[in-house]
Design a protein around this motif. Structure first.
Motif, short mmCIF file in Angstrom:
data_model
loop_
_atom_site.label_atom_id
_atom_site.label_comp_id
_atom_site.label_asym_id
_atom_site.label_seq_id
_atom_site.Cartn_x
_atom_site.Cartn_y
_atom_site.Cartn_z
N PRO A 87 37.68 20.86 27.72
CA PRO A 87 37.07 20.41 28.98
C PRO A 87 36.65 18.94 28.98
CG PRO A 87 35.75 22.14 27.92
CD PRO A 87 37.03 22.05 27.18
N ASN A 88 36.32 18.40 27.81
CA ASN A 88 35.82 17.03 27.80
C ASN A 88 36.90 15.96 27.66
OD1 ASN A 88 33.14 17.71 28.08
ND2 ASN A 88 32.94 18.15 25.91
N LEU A 89 38.13 16.37 27.48
CA LEU A 89 39.20 15.38 27.35
C LEU A 89 39.93 15.26 28.68
CD1 LEU A 89 40.82 16.30 23.92
CD2 LEU A 89 38.91 14.78 24.40
N THR A 90 40.54 14.10 28.91
CA THR A 90 41.36 13.97 30.11
C THR A 90 42.75 14.53 29.81
OG1 THR A 90 42.24 11.83 29.49
CG2 THR A 90 40.15 11.83 30.69
N GLY A 91 43.48 14.82 30.89
CA GLY A 91 44.84 15.32 30.73
C GLY A 91 45.68 14.37 29.88
N GLY A 92 45.51 13.08 30.12
CA GLY A 92 46.26 12.08 29.36
C GLY A 92 45.93 12.14 27.88
N GLU A 93 44.66 12.33 27.57
CA GLU A 93 44.27 12.41 26.15
C GLU A 93 44.88 13.63 25.46
OE1 GLU A 93 39.89 10.30 25.79
OE2 GLU A 93 40.01 12.18 26.88
N VAL A 94 44.96 14.73 26.23
CA VAL A 94 45.56 15.93 25.66
C VAL A 94 47.04 15.69 25.38
CG1 VAL A 94 46.20 18.31 26.13
CG2 VAL A 94 43.92 17.52 26.70
N ILE A 95 47.73 15.07 26.33
CA ILE A 95 49.14 14.77 26.11
C ILE A 95 49.29 13.85 24.90
CG2 ILE A 95 51.23 13.77 27.11
CD1 ILE A 95 50.18 14.60 29.86
N ARG A 126 38.24 19.66 32.49
CA ARG A 126 37.28 20.55 33.13
C ARG A 126 37.53 20.66 34.63
NH1 ARG A 126 33.19 17.56 32.51
NH2 ARG A 126 32.62 18.17 30.41
N THR A 127 37.97 19.53 35.22
CA THR A 127 38.11 19.51 36.67
C THR A 127 39.49 20.00 37.14
OG1 THR A 127 39.00 17.29 36.75
CG2 THR A 127 36.61 17.49 36.73
N TYR A 128 40.40 20.27 36.20
CA TYR A 128 41.74 20.68 36.62
C TYR A 128 41.76 22.13 37.12
CZ TYR A 128 44.10 16.65 34.52
OH TYR A 128 44.54 15.42 34.20
N SER A 129 42.58 22.35 38.13
CA SER A 129 42.84 23.72 38.56
C SER A 129 43.84 24.33 37.58
CB SER A 129 43.44 23.71 39.95
OG SER A 129 44.69 23.04 39.91
#
Ligand SMILES: Nc1ncnc2c1ncn2[C@@H]1O[C@H](COP(=O)(O)OP(=O)(O)OP(=O)(O)O)[C@@H](O)[C@H]1O
Ligand SMILES: [Mg+2]
Lengths: 292, 294
Positions: A87-95, A126-129
């Motif tokens: 939840p605390n990472l951005t989508g880009g960070e996960v990629i 966290r904010t992603y659907s």
């Protein structure tokens, strides 16, 4: 690319997979379908080497799925049906994390995919659907340059527009000669993408073949309007489910009896006739519910 | 087996940056404050200290806070460590249990571990990264406690060296590491993070009470019982009195045994599975709690 030989998987006394055999060739898109709880995800987890087969052997790129998992994983990409992220990472960070662990990546393709999938990689997970979380995993997978894609209901939660983008991505990979192992409940997706289909039910493979082959095994729907009422149709071999629908008589036929049935029907002065292959939906319905 | 451990460790530390900093700062800060507070207000002269020690020479109080040494020294350092060693060790242990379970079983339960495992990372990389990050946290904890103890103790009482402060810090870090390993083991054995948490705290309680059993015996005849517990062991470092280092080594050894067992279970088990059947945790706790009562 994939070879599953006599794989059985037990959870305690419960047999989730019962003596499964499957193959996937290079450049092939294979659809793996079956009712809920049939054993699709279990098969995929055996392929990923995160479940150990009770009996038999699963091989990917000729290597043992359990023992050589790390080597295999360098060349595959996996997308689960329910992607959970930090939840605390951005989508880009996960990629970035996935890229970093894999050590191989096509950055141009990544940017294009992010645009195609309409993903905002700067937002916290966290904010992603649900659909947006799937997109993160899909972008990471398709930008990975993997040789084999293992996708377990990857489009659950995607809207129809994104479903389209996904299908284009799969076809693009297929054209590059990559293999795709796709488990899905979406029949239109299977119909458009797949070369071969395997149907699993209660841990057993009930059918494997091309869509064409599967259709041949099933009945066509006939719809005819005749000058006189058709007599004796019920008793004809290979005719099922006769029903009257206004001017039309509809019935299902066994394709092996087509000649004899047409001959019989033509005696009654055919005015109009339609014949349709069963929809994929019907076809699977038949397999899913058979022998219950 | 261990491929990409360091990248995963970096990832864990990145996620833990804020959380752990706050925990460690709070613990270390509390330690510094308490040294100054007790040193300057409660235990300022020998008479007060003698009175305090006389009060502590009592089985139930020693069962609670730890054993008193037999030497008649009335210096502040030895009384402070007697009071605070276990009180500090417990939150350090809890922090480690949370840390390890968060990055092993909880991640797995939430389905994130599956994706990490599908990447080229070894079967033991994730647990190894969780332990390595815990080790790093404990080194930071040890360093933090050592420095604050050294500085504040120097203010309260002149002539206290660096070594006892280092022993204080390292003892706490070692206990932290051991409970990280306990949590690592139960994260593999139990299929849920709640179960893993329950078992870990249960083991922590057992370790606490075995040493309480030993420590309440003022004749010191049940020492052996205290020596199987990491809590009992670090009390026997007698910081600021004898300053023994061997208990720290034993504590670390216990931790390594737990860790080795955890790695072994992790190397063969299926994802999302435990070894202890679900529900057994609750039953066991109920049984064991019933024993002393029945
Ligand atoms: N860890 C487990 N322990 C016990 N049974 C399990 C476990 N994992 C799966 N099963 C059982 O194995 C069977 C197959 O599950 P699986 O997840 O492979 O189904 P699926 O085909 O992927 O279904 P769906 O379409 O719902 O995703 C199910 O009956 C499930 O209850
Ligand atoms: Mg599934």
């Amino acid at each position: 690319m994939i070879e599953i030989n006599n794989v059985t998987k037990n959870f305690g006394s419960f047999t989730a997979l019962n003596d499964i055999n499957l193959k996937l060739a290079q450049g092939e898109v294979f659809a793996y379908i079956g009712p809920n709880g049939a054993g699709k995800s279990t098969t995929i987890r055996v392929l990923l080497g995160i479940l150990q087969a009770t009996k038999g052997q699963a091989k990917v790129f000729g290597m043992d799925a359990w023992k050589d998992a790390v080597e295999i994983h360098k060349r595959i990409a996996y997308v689960p049906g329910d992607v959970n992220l930090w939840p605390n990472l951005t989508g880009g960070e996960v990629i970035d994390l996935f890229v970093n662990l894999r050590g191989r990546h096509d950055n141009v393709l990544r940017q294009r995919l992010i645009k195609d999938f309409n993903l905002d990689p700067t937002k916290k997970c966290r904010t992603y659907s649900k659909g947006n979380r799937q997109k993160v995993a899909l972008v990471a997978a398709f930008a990975s340059g993997a040789d084999l894609f293992i996708l377990d209901e990857p489009t659950s939660g995607l809207d129809p527009l994104m479903e389209q983008v996904f299908q284009d991505c799969v076809l693009e990979q297929k054209n590059k000669g990559k293999g795709v192992f796709l488990s899905s409940h979406i029949m239109s997706e299977v119909e458009r993408l797949c070369d071969r289909v395997g149907i699993i039910r209660d841990g057993q493979i009930v059918q494997v073949g091309t869509l064409e082959e599967l259709r041949h095994l099933t009945r066509y729907v006939m719809k005819v309007a005749t000058e006189r009422a058709i007599e004796g149709l019920d008793s004809l071999p290979g005719v099922f489910d006769v029903a009257q629908d206004g001017d039309y008589t509809t019935f299902n036929i066994d394709t092996r009896q087509t000649g004899a049935i047409l001959h019989h029907v033509s005696q009654f002065g055919v005015k109009k006739m339609e014949s349709a292959p069963p929809s994929l939906e019907d076809l699977f319905m038949q397999h899913y519910s058979k022998a219950n | 087996m261990f491929k990409n451990t360091f990248k995963l460790t970096g990832f864990i530390l990145k996620r833990e940056k804020v959380n752990s900093t706050v925990w460690i700062a709070a613990l270390v800060g509390t330690n510094a404050l308490l040294v100054l507070l007790m040193g300057f207000s409660i235990l300022t002269d020998t008479a007060e200290r003698i009175e305090m020690l006389a009060m502590l020479e009592n089985p139930s109080l020693q069962a609670m806070i730890g054993p008193m040494h037999s030497m008649n020294t009335y210096d502040f350092g030895s009384i402070y460590t007697l009071f605070m060693l276990l009180m500090m060790a417990i939150p350090v242990a809890i922090m480690n249990i949370f840390h390890v379970i968060r990055h092993t079983r909880a991640d797995e339960e939430l389905g994130r571990y599956e994706v990490l495992r599908s990447l080229p990372s070894g079967r033991l990389s994730n647990i190894n990264a969780a332990m390595l990050s815990a080790l790093i946290l404990n080194v930071v904890i040890a360093a933090g406690f050592t420095i604050t103890m050294w500085l504040t103790m120097g203010v309260v009482e002149s002539g206290r060296g660096f070594m006892p402060a280092l022993l204080w810090g390292v003892s706490l870090g070692a206990v932290g590491f051991t409970f990280a390993a306990v949590a690592a083991l139960f994260s593999q054995l139990s299929a849920s993070s709640r179960g893993a948490m329950g078992f870990s705290f249960f083991v922590m309680a057992i370790f606490y009470f075995t040493r309480a059993g030993a420590d309440q015996d003022l004749s010191r005849e049940s020492e052996a019982l205290a020596l199987i517990s990491p809590f009992g062991l670090i009390s026997r470092s007698w910081i600021y009195v004898y300053n023994y280092w061997w208990p720290v080594l034993v504590v670390l050894g216990i931790g390594l045994v737990f860790a080795a067992f955890a790695y072994w279970v992790c190397s063969f088990r299926d994802i999302d599975q435990g070894v202890i059947p679900q529900g057994a945790a609750a039953q066991m706790v109920v049984c064991l709690c019933a024993l002393p009562l029945g």
